[in-house]
Each structure stands twice: as C-alpha cells, then as structure tokens.
Design an enzyme around this catalytic site. Structure first.
Site, PDB file in Angstrom:
ATOM      1  N   ASP A 186      -5.157   7.918  10.999  1.00 31.94           N
ATOM      2  CA  ASP A 186      -3.813   7.451  11.306  1.00 31.94           C
ATOM      3  C   ASP A 186      -3.339   7.950  12.656  1.00 31.94           C
ATOM      4  OD1 ASP A 186      -3.255   6.027   8.867  1.00 31.94           O
ATOM      5  OD2 ASP A 186      -3.281   7.970   7.877  1.00 31.94           O
ATOM      6  N   GLU A 239       0.850  -1.185   0.000  1.00 35.88           N
ATOM      7  CA  GLU A 239       0.000   0.000   0.000  1.00 35.88           C
ATOM      8  C   GLU A 239       0.888   1.238   0.000  1.00 35.88           C
ATOM      9  OE1 GLU A 239      -2.812  -0.078   3.170  1.00 35.88           O
ATOM     10  OE2 GLU A 239      -3.326  -2.187   2.834  1.00 35.88           O
TER      11      GLU A 239
END
Length: 260
Positions: free
Chosen positions: A57, A46
């Site tokens: 995140d 990714e």
C-alpha cells in the site's frame, strides 16, 4: 451459489469495487461505510484489516491503517461490525483484505470460521505465497466456501497466471502496475497492452483491475479491459477530507463520474 458468483452472473462487466480500512476514519465507522457504499450502488466492498507494515500500500492507505490501529481496531471488533452491517446489506459481496501476519496470529482456521459467521465472501492476502496458499489456505477455502483472491501484476508469468486461474476461485485481482497503491491520471500503452494480453489468455475467472484508478479516464480504461475496477486510495482521501461518510461516498462517485 455465493454472493460473488451471483454478482458476476448478473453483472459481468462495469463493476465498481471499493476498498476502505476498517476503523478509519473512526473506530465505529465500518458499518456506516458498508451501508452507505451499498446504498449508493457500489457492487463490491473490500474491508481492509489495518496492519503496521502494509507493504503493498501507498502512503494514503498506510496512514489510514496507522490511524485505525491507534483508534483501537482489531480483528474481533472488525468481525462484529461486519456481522452487524450484514443485517442491513444481505446481498452485496464483502471481501476481507489483509496481510498474512495478523491472520497467522489470529489463527487461520479461526479466521475462516469468523469470516463465514460475519458474512465475508472472500479473502485477499497480498503477501501470501502461492505455495502456502495451496498448503494451508486452499483446504480451508474449500471447507468454508470462501475463495482467496490472488493478485497478478505485469511481471507475473503466463504460467503463474494460469496456475492461479486453475487453483483459485472468485476473481483475479489485476494490479495495474508494479509498485504500491496510489492514484494516476491515466494508464499508458504498456499497461493497456498488459490488460489486453491477460484478456487474450482465455482465463476461466473474471478479472478486476486495481491500483491507480482515480478519475473517469482510469475508471473507464479499467472497466473496458476487465470486469471492473477497484478503488482504494481515492476513497480513503475522500474519507479524510469530507465531513461525513455520506459526503465522502458522494465525492467519490462524483470524482469518478460514476452513477449506477
């Protein structure tokens, strides 16, 4: 049949997917990271688009995104670097992971065109509403044969999970727990129950588990309860502390006790 379908056809379980932020630790490290991960048996990669407000995140990936932006990473440069790396890595699936705002600014169809040209196999957009996916992204996914991977969490309803399974392709990204990315020592009983519950839904698409995988225990728990595991924060930490890309990949695989 695209690279993702080939991968799941040849290896339906025990997969290892690794995330990194393009432009981190250095502006020109994207290609070397892709090549080194592929050479060391990682199944899926990714490539993260750095963004100033990566809401899903945790602090490790947030920092890598900030550094990448300061280094000068942009979407056009990312595509150039991925396309160049593709020449040496023709078979490994590459997924572009990023937030909706930079993609909207870039132009959605232009994004799909350049993903296809660069050799990207799918997209993940964590903050994309499902209705917007159906309206704007799904027609382009079909046109360019680029699936969009949707995320589910322990709070996602069975109805929504079936809706995603019916209307999206590639695989389903199972977020291990509500919250942001990071690391943990193990998955508790509630998380295992969630994994087992989703596995019992007889979904058409394979699942990969991400968020919190950082050691052999969590890796095995993820791989035992899905097609494989997604690693992010742990690899970013390795990139930060190790002197070069090869050492970082070796540290990652050693920490996970994972060798293909």
């Amino acid at each position: 049949m695209n690279r993702l379908q080939n991968l799941f056809g040849k290896k339906p379980e025990g997969l290892l997917s690794v995330y990194f932020t393009a432009g981190y630790p250095a502006l020109d490290s994207t290609g070397e990271i892709i090549k080194t991960l592929a050479a060391n048996g990682v199944d899926l990669i990714e490539v993260g688009v750095p963004f100033s407000d990566p809401m899903a995140d945790g602090p490790v990936i947030q920092e890598s995104s900030s550094v990448a932006l300061k280094n000068g990473m942009t979407l056009p440069l990312l595509f150039d670097q991925v396309e160049d790396a593709r020449k040496d890595c023709p078979d490994i699936p590459l997924i572009l992971m990023g937030y909706l705002n930079p993609m909207m600014q870039y132009g959605i169809e232009k994004l799909f065109e350049h993903c296809k040209k660069a050799g990207i196999d799918a997209l993940i957009v964590p903050d994309l509403p499902f209705d917007e996916y159906c309206k704007t992204f799904k027609p382009l996914c079909d046109k360019y044969d680029l699936p969009l991977i949707m995320l589910i969490t322990p709070e996602t309803s069975p109805e929504r999970i079936h809706l995603i399974d019916d209307h999206c392709d590639g695989f389903i990204y199972m977020v291990s727990a509500a919250g942001t990315t990071g690391t943990r020592d193990s998955f508790g009983p509630e998380m295992i129950e969630y994994f087992e519950r989703v596995n019992g839904m007889q979904l058409k698409h394979p699942r990969l588990i991400g968020f919190g995988i950082s050691n052999p225990t969590t890796l095995k728990q993820a791989q035992d309860n899905s097609a494989g595991a997604i690693i992010g924060s742990l690899f970013i930490k390795c990139l930060k502390t190790e002197p070069d890309i090869n050492s970082a990949v070796n540290r990652l695989l050693t920490t996970l006790n994972h060798r293909p």
